[in-house]
Enzyme design. Structure first.
Site, PDB file in Angstrom:
ATOM      1  N   HIS A  79       0.852  -0.852   0.162  1.00 31.48           N
ATOM      2  CA  HIS A  79      -0.097  -0.037  -0.072  1.00 31.48           C
ATOM      3  C   HIS A  79       1.001   0.888  -0.106  1.00 31.48           C
ATOM      4  O   HIS A  79       0.927   2.226  -1.399  1.00 31.48           O
ATOM      5  CB  HIS A  79      -1.098   0.038   1.645  1.00 31.48           C
ATOM      6  CG  HIS A  79      -1.355   1.158   1.811  1.00 31.48           C
ATOM      7  ND1 HIS A  79      -2.419   1.811   0.901  1.00 31.48           N
ATOM      8  CD2 HIS A  79      -0.955   2.352   2.862  1.00 31.48           C
ATOM      9  CE1 HIS A  79      -2.623   3.006   1.167  1.00 31.48           C
ATOM     10  NE2 HIS A  79      -2.301   3.388   2.148  1.00 31.48           N
ATOM     11  N   ASP A 108       7.117  22.065 -26.633  1.00 32.92           N
ATOM     12  CA  ASP A 108       7.273  20.623 -25.550  1.00 32.92           C
ATOM     13  C   ASP A 108       8.276  20.872 -24.792  1.00 32.92           C
ATOM     14  O   ASP A 108       8.147  21.132 -24.481  1.00 32.92           O
ATOM     15  CB  ASP A 108       7.239  19.514 -27.223  1.00 32.92           C
ATOM     16  CG  ASP A 108       6.099  18.479 -27.092  1.00 32.92           C
ATOM     17  OD1 ASP A 108       6.433  17.637 -25.835  1.00 32.92           O
ATOM     18  OD2 ASP A 108       5.908  17.525 -27.421  1.00 32.92           O
ATOM     19  N   TRP A 144       7.373  -0.331   4.131  1.00 37.16           N
ATOM     20  CA  TRP A 144       6.917   0.746   2.905  1.00 37.16           C
ATOM     21  C   TRP A 144       9.009   1.237   3.043  1.00 37.16           C
ATOM     22  O   TRP A 144       9.751   1.466   2.013  1.00 37.16           O
ATOM     23  CB  TRP A 144       6.302   2.010   2.255  1.00 37.16           C
ATOM     24  CG  TRP A 144       6.502   3.072   3.016  1.00 37.16           C
ATOM     25  CD1 TRP A 144       6.320   2.630   4.080  1.00 37.16           C
ATOM     26  CD2 TRP A 144       7.366   3.878   2.380  1.00 37.16           C
ATOM     27  NE1 TRP A 144       7.066   4.360   5.099  1.00 37.16           N
ATOM     28  CE2 TRP A 144       7.446   5.228   3.733  1.00 37.16           C
ATOM     29  CE3 TRP A 144       8.232   4.414   1.236  1.00 37.16           C
ATOM     30  CZ2 TRP A 144       7.909   5.825   3.357  1.00 37.16           C
ATOM     31  CZ3 TRP A 144       8.939   5.944   1.542  1.00 37.16           C
ATOM     32  CH2 TRP A 144       8.668   6.222   2.476  1.00 37.16           C
ATOM     33  N   SER A 171      12.801   6.382 -13.958  1.00 40.31           N
ATOM     34  CA  SER A 171      11.884   6.815 -14.591  1.00 40.31           C
ATOM     35  C   SER A 171      11.805   8.171 -14.205  1.00 40.31           C
ATOM     36  O   SER A 171      12.199   9.750 -14.545  1.00 40.31           O
ATOM     37  CB  SER A 171      11.029   6.680 -14.277  1.00 40.31           C
ATOM     38  OG  SER A 171       9.285   7.358 -14.407  1.00 40.31           O
ATOM     39  N   SER A 172      11.462   8.456 -12.355  1.00 34.20           N
ATOM     40  CA  SER A 172      11.651   9.453 -12.319  1.00 34.20           C
ATOM     41  C   SER A 172      12.694  11.102 -12.362  1.00 34.20           C
ATOM     42  O   SER A 172      13.096  12.075 -12.589  1.00 34.20           O
ATOM     43  CB  SER A 172      11.988   9.691 -10.244  1.00 34.20           C
ATOM     44  OG  SER A 172      10.517   9.440  -9.812  1.00 34.20           O
ATOM     45  N   HIS A 255      13.120  11.866   3.764  1.00 33.62           N
ATOM     46  CA  HIS A 255      12.869  12.938   3.701  1.00 33.62           C
ATOM     47  C   HIS A 255      12.371  13.821   2.695  1.00 33.62           C
ATOM     48  O   HIS A 255      11.235  14.623   3.154  1.00 33.62           O
ATOM     49  CB  HIS A 255      13.276  13.959   5.361  1.00 33.62           C
ATOM     50  CG  HIS A 255      12.254  14.246   5.693  1.00 33.62           C
ATOM     51  ND1 HIS A 255      11.377  14.239   6.823  1.00 33.62           N
ATOM     52  CD2 HIS A 255      11.978  15.750   5.447  1.00 33.62           C
ATOM     53  CE1 HIS A 255      10.688  15.285   6.310  1.00 33.62           C
ATOM     54  NE2 HIS A 255      11.067  16.686   6.106  1.00 33.62           N
ATOM     55  N   GLU A 257      12.020  13.308   0.129  1.00 36.04           N
ATOM     56  CA  GLU A 257      10.996  12.727  -0.647  1.00 36.04           C
ATOM     57  C   GLU A 257       9.590  12.756  -0.269  1.00 36.04           C
ATOM     58  O   GLU A 257       8.703  12.877  -1.202  1.00 36.04           O
ATOM     59  CB  GLU A 257      11.034  10.724  -0.373  1.00 36.04           C
ATOM     60  CG  GLU A 257       9.740  10.411  -0.980  1.00 36.04           C
ATOM     61  CD  GLU A 257       9.627  10.088  -2.819  1.00 36.04           C
ATOM     62  OE1 GLU A 257      10.544  10.426  -3.270  1.00 36.04           O
ATOM     63  OE2 GLU A 257       8.389   9.823  -2.991  1.00 36.04           O
ATOM     64  N   TYR A 259       8.996  16.026   0.944  1.00 38.88           N
ATOM     65  CA  TYR A 259       8.860  17.308   0.387  1.00 38.88           C
ATOM     66  C   TYR A 259       8.704  17.240  -1.481  1.00 38.88           C
ATOM     67  O   TYR A 259       7.982  18.248  -2.200  1.00 38.88           O
ATOM     68  CB  TYR A 259      10.228  18.177   0.234  1.00 38.88           C
ATOM     69  CG  TYR A 259       9.979  18.834   1.999  1.00 38.88           C
ATOM     70  CD1 TYR A 259       9.246  19.953   1.735  1.00 38.88           C
ATOM     71  CD2 TYR A 259      10.500  17.367   2.840  1.00 38.88           C
ATOM     72  CE1 TYR A 259       8.885  19.696   3.987  1.00 38.88           C
ATOM     73  CE2 TYR A 259      10.191  18.111   4.534  1.00 38.88           C
ATOM     74  CZ  TYR A 259       9.680  19.768   4.780  1.00 38.88           C
ATOM     75  OH  TYR A 259       8.964  19.148   6.531  1.00 38.88           O
ATOM     76  N   SER A 270      -1.685  27.192  -5.612  1.00 35.23           N
ATOM     77  CA  SER A 270      -1.056  28.426  -5.402  1.00 35.23           C
ATOM     78  C   SER A 270      -1.922  28.981  -7.402  1.00 35.23           C
ATOM     79  O   SER A 270      -1.432  30.557  -6.861  1.00 35.23           O
ATOM     80  CB  SER A 270       1.003  29.251  -5.085  1.00 35.23           C
ATOM     81  OG  SER A 270       1.282  28.270  -4.273  1.00 35.23           O
ATOM     82  N   HIS A 304      15.344  12.497  12.310  1.00 34.96           N
ATOM     83  CA  HIS A 304      13.933  12.792  13.255  1.00 34.96           C
ATOM     84  C   HIS A 304      12.938  11.531  12.728  1.00 34.96           C
ATOM     85  O   HIS A 304      12.116  11.188  13.574  1.00 34.96           O
ATOM     86  CB  HIS A 304      13.652  14.030  12.504  1.00 34.96           C
ATOM     87  CG  HIS A 304      12.447  14.105  11.519  1.00 34.96           C
ATOM     88  ND1 HIS A 304      12.132  15.858  11.022  1.00 34.96           N
ATOM     89  CD2 HIS A 304      11.999  13.108  10.404  1.00 34.96           C
ATOM     90  CE1 HIS A 304      12.106  15.596  10.105  1.00 34.96           C
ATOM     91  NE2 HIS A 304      11.774  13.932   9.966  1.00 34.96           N
ATOM     92  N   HIS A 305      13.266  11.031  11.580  1.00 33.39           N
ATOM     93  CA  HIS A 305      12.664   9.248  11.596  1.00 33.39           C
ATOM     94  C   HIS A 305      12.790   8.829  12.593  1.00 33.39           C
ATOM     95  O   HIS A 305      12.609   7.736  12.787  1.00 33.39           O
ATOM     96  CB  HIS A 305      12.601   8.961  10.186  1.00 33.39           C
ATOM     97  CG  HIS A 305      11.829  10.324   9.405  1.00 33.39           C
ATOM     98  ND1 HIS A 305      10.339   9.790   8.440  1.00 33.39           N
ATOM     99  CD2 HIS A 305      12.095  10.806   8.592  1.00 33.39           C
ATOM    100  CE1 HIS A 305      10.251  10.567   7.761  1.00 33.39           C
ATOM    101  NE2 HIS A 305      11.231  11.661   7.420  1.00 33.39           N
ATOM    102  N   THR A 330       7.378  26.785   5.825  1.00 27.86           N
ATOM    103  CA  THR A 330       5.990  26.498   5.487  1.00 27.86           C
ATOM    104  C   THR A 330       4.896  26.472   5.671  1.00 27.86           C
ATOM    105  O   THR A 330       3.724  27.826   5.491  1.00 27.86           O
ATOM    106  CB  THR A 330       5.908  25.263   6.349  1.00 27.86           C
ATOM    107  OG1 THR A 330       7.051  23.943   5.672  1.00 27.86           O
ATOM    108  CG2 THR A 330       3.927  24.854   5.713  1.00 27.86           C
ATOM    109  N   LYS A 333       4.200  30.173   3.858  1.00 24.61           N
ATOM    110  CA  LYS A 333       3.565  29.327   2.648  1.00 24.61           C
ATOM    111  C   LYS A 333       2.201  29.424   2.882  1.00 24.61           C
ATOM    112  O   LYS A 333       1.247  29.946   2.422  1.00 24.61           O
ATOM    113  CB  LYS A 333       3.761  27.948   2.338  1.00 24.61           C
ATOM    114  CG  LYS A 333       4.960  28.608   1.078  1.00 24.61           C
ATOM    115  CD  LYS A 333       5.070  27.148   1.211  1.00 24.61           C
ATOM    116  CE  LYS A 333       6.375  27.071  -0.488  1.00 24.61           C
ATOM    117  NZ  LYS A 333       5.427  27.692  -1.850  1.00 24.61           N
ATOM    118  N   ARG A 452       1.929   0.693  14.830  1.00 26.66           N
ATOM    119  CA  ARG A 452       1.312   0.268  12.951  1.00 26.66           C
ATOM    120  C   ARG A 452       1.369  -0.582  12.855  1.00 26.66           C
ATOM    121  O   ARG A 452       2.580  -1.279  13.733  1.00 26.66           O
ATOM    122  CB  ARG A 452       1.968   1.729  12.649  1.00 26.66           C
ATOM    123  CG  ARG A 452       2.740   1.186  12.461  1.00 26.66           C
ATOM    124  CD  ARG A 452       3.763   2.878  11.567  1.00 26.66           C
ATOM    125  NE  ARG A 452       4.371   2.926  10.701  1.00 26.66           N
ATOM    126  CZ  ARG A 452       4.626   3.509   9.755  1.00 26.66           C
ATOM    127  NH1 ARG A 452       5.912   4.335  10.585  1.00 26.66           N
ATOM    128  NH2 ARG A 452       4.405   3.448   8.504  1.00 26.66           N
TER     129      ARG A 452
END
Lengths: 528, 67
Positions: A79, A108, A144, A171-172, A255, A257, A259, A270, A304-305, A330, A333, A452
């Site tokens: 998931h 293009d 994950w 790909s990314s 991390h 990722e 963002y 925006s 921090h993870h 943040t 924004k 979890r």
């Protein structure tokens, strides 16, 4: 491909393109590729969503009813992987493909053929990932984040996942290089960097982040692969390695990722909020600066993870302070979006509703993030449903709601037809209700100590889990309504006005007909 | 104005732009002045130096807190 080029230049037919399946396989057109990205990501969204419903069905009541623990763990793992790498990220690349050339006045993407290749890698990776359910031992089941030692011990499913992540990463990276080159080299005359629409800015910065961190992910999964099959011991303590090193490398990717998945949402919101407030974006330059500083800061907060993984106090404090400081740009924004709406002539069509819903719920997710950043609290809530609630507020009501806002906002430009506004509003309100029903209660579950990634739980968690599961099924079904609204719009929607949103000011609205022709901006517009 | 003092003012301007960027705010007039006078490469280098200073200053604060 030759046919596409020949027609574009030889005859100048704006809408001529090869028909049938070959159009999609050989296309180098950014609009076709964008469309494929979006459909692919929606298919993966439904796949990942089905897995989520399996998880919630099992958690509806205490005890094991539907999924055995092994399969439950495979469901939670896939998931996460499918939603992050298969749904959210490709959806944003789909938006970039459609919108970046239109918004900067380019004909293009810079590398049109590589663009085709970037997309067609995705179905391959997705097939590897999904088919891993059917190999001996089943799919990867270590979460994950595929921490070792679980991921070094798993079966063939883990190898398929590693290859899949490799391909998705390739790909990314290609997609990002394409986006960076397009934005830096193909802007219309007069469009300086500081005149670019915010969506383009956020994607430029996101693309740099991707180029920075995707190779790190590729590196760490390769190390995992060699640990599994070639006798290395990077993460194996018995061989002199260190499983905690995996966490450091993974989160140095992981991390930023986060963002990568949220900055393009900021860009979409925006664009939508100024249009429906009929005012220019408040503090445009601040928004650009805030995006850049969020990107830089995102690279120095990864641990921090891992507060409970074992770290000196000095390290804990460093990552705690750095993380909390991200709240500053943040917050800028959020204030700017609010100030854009202030005294605006606002209207509340579906894209605007999703954008306001985004701000409201993203702020909740942001605040719970600051709470998790505080070391003593994080040690309590680590690996509980509080963290699940936090990141679903950021990724579902953040990224996904912004994607919905963008889809409703640009679908008239893409198809020349309007969606059904009433059904769109139903989609928003039902999503809003069921999302909160699913995830708000998970804060309470987490604070009460529910861990979890478990298929069973103690009786004291029963009521909130039942509420959450009902919410999840409601949310899942609501997304079928979105599918219906979109198909209905594409097939038989009312013809869209030339300028369906009177407050829109970006090039795709002001300089192109609706729907956008197959080949647009063959002559670049001049931006004043 | 000597060349050296001009260089000093320029570095100050880069530092100011980067500092405001880290907070995420900037006045429009200042921004326009930045855009007119500063080169992107200078700002990128400034940003990297800024990030290093940011990291070092947090480390110093942390050391102060735990000592």
């Amino acid at each position: 491909m030759a046919a596409v080029h020949g027609d574009a230049h030889g005859h100048g037919h704006d809408d001529h393109h090869p028909s049938g399946i070959m159009r999609w396989i050989t296309t180098t057109n950014h609009k076709d590729i964008g469309t494929m990205y979006l459909w692919f990501s929606f298919a993966m969204f439904l796949t990942g969503g089905t897995l989520a419903l399996g998880i919630r069905a099992e958690l509806f009541q205490p005890g094991i009813q539907i999924l055995q623990p092994e399969l439950f763990n495979q469901f939670t793992t896939l998931h996460g992987l499918i939603m992050v790498f298969g749904a959210i990220m490709p959806a944003f690349v789909g938006f970039a493909n459609w919108q970046v050339p239109l918004m900067i006045g380019a004909p293009d993407m810079a590398f049109a053929r590589m663009n085709n290749w970037s997309f067609w890698l995705l179905p391959v990776a997705a097939t590897l990932l999904v088919s891993s359910f059917f190999v001996p031992g089943g799919a990867a089941a270590g979460g994950w984040t595929f921490y070792p030692p679980l991921s070094t011990q798993g079966g063939l499913g883990v190898d398929l996942m590693i290859f899949s992540v490799h391909i998705l990463g390739a790909s990314s990276i290609m997609g990002s290089i394409n986006i960076i080159t397009t934005i830096l080299n193909m802007r219309a005359p007069g469009m300086t960097l500081m005149k670019m629409p915010m969506f383009v800015w956020t994607w430029l910065i996101t693309a740099y982040l991707l180029v920075l961190v995707m190779p790190v992910l590729a590196g760490v999964v390769t190390m995992l692969l060699t640990d599994r099959h070639f006798g290395t011991s990077f993460f194996n303590a018995a061989g002199g390695g260190d499983p905690v090193m995996f966490q450091h490398i993974f989160w140095f990717f992981g991390h930023p990722e986060v963002y990568i998945m949220i900055l393009p949402s900021f860009g979409i919101v925006s664009e939508v909020i100024p249009t429906f407030s009929r005012k220019p974006l408040f503090g445009y330059s601040s928004m650009v600066y805030a995006t850049a500083s969020i990107a830089i800061l995102s690279c120095v907060v990864w641990a921090h993870h891992m507060f409970t993984a074992g770290m000196p106090t000095v390290g804990q404090l460093f990552f705690m302070y750095a993380t909390m400081l991200i709240a500053v740009p943040t917050g800028v924004k959020v204030f700017n979006w609010t100030a854009t709406m202030w005294q605006g002539s606002m209207s509340f069509e579906t894209p605007m509703l999703f954008s306001i819903g985004f701000i409201f719920l993203f702020v909740i997710g942001g605040f719970s993030g600051v709470i998790c950043a505080i070391v003593p609290i994080d040690i309590q809530v680590q690996d509980t449903y509080y963290v699940i609630a936090h990141f679903h507020y950021v990724l579902v009501s953040g990224s996904l709601f912004a994607l919905f806002a963008g889809a409703y906002y640009w679908i008239p430009k893409w198809t020349g037809r309007m969606y059904n506004e009433t059904l769109g509003k139903w989609h928003f309100w039902l999503s809003m209700f069921f999302f909160n029903l699913t995830f708000f209660v998970q804060h309470f579950l987490g604070l009460a100590g529910m861990p979890r990634r478990i298929p069973d739980y103690n009786l004291q968690f029963a009521d909130f889990n039942m509420v959450s599961s009902i919410g999840a099924f409601g949310f899942g079904l609501t997304q079928l309504l979105f599918l219906y609204v979109m198909i209905n719009c594409i097939r038989s929607g009312e013809k869209a006005a030339q300028m369906p949103w009177d407050g829109a000011t970006t090039l795709e609205w002001t300089h192109l007909p609706t729907p956008a022709p197959y080949h647009s901006f063959e002559k670049p517009p001049v931006v004043k | 104005m000597t060349a050296e003092s001009k260089k000093g003012i320029r570095i100050l301007q880069i530092a100011k732009a980067v500092l405001f960027a880290f907070m995420g705010i900037r006045k429009k007039s200042d921004l326009e002045q930045d855009a007119a006078t500063l080169k992107p490469t200078e700002l990128i280098i400034g940003g990297i130096v800024g990030a290093i200073i940011f990291v070092v200053s947090i480390i110093l604060v942390v050391r102060m807190v735990v000592s």
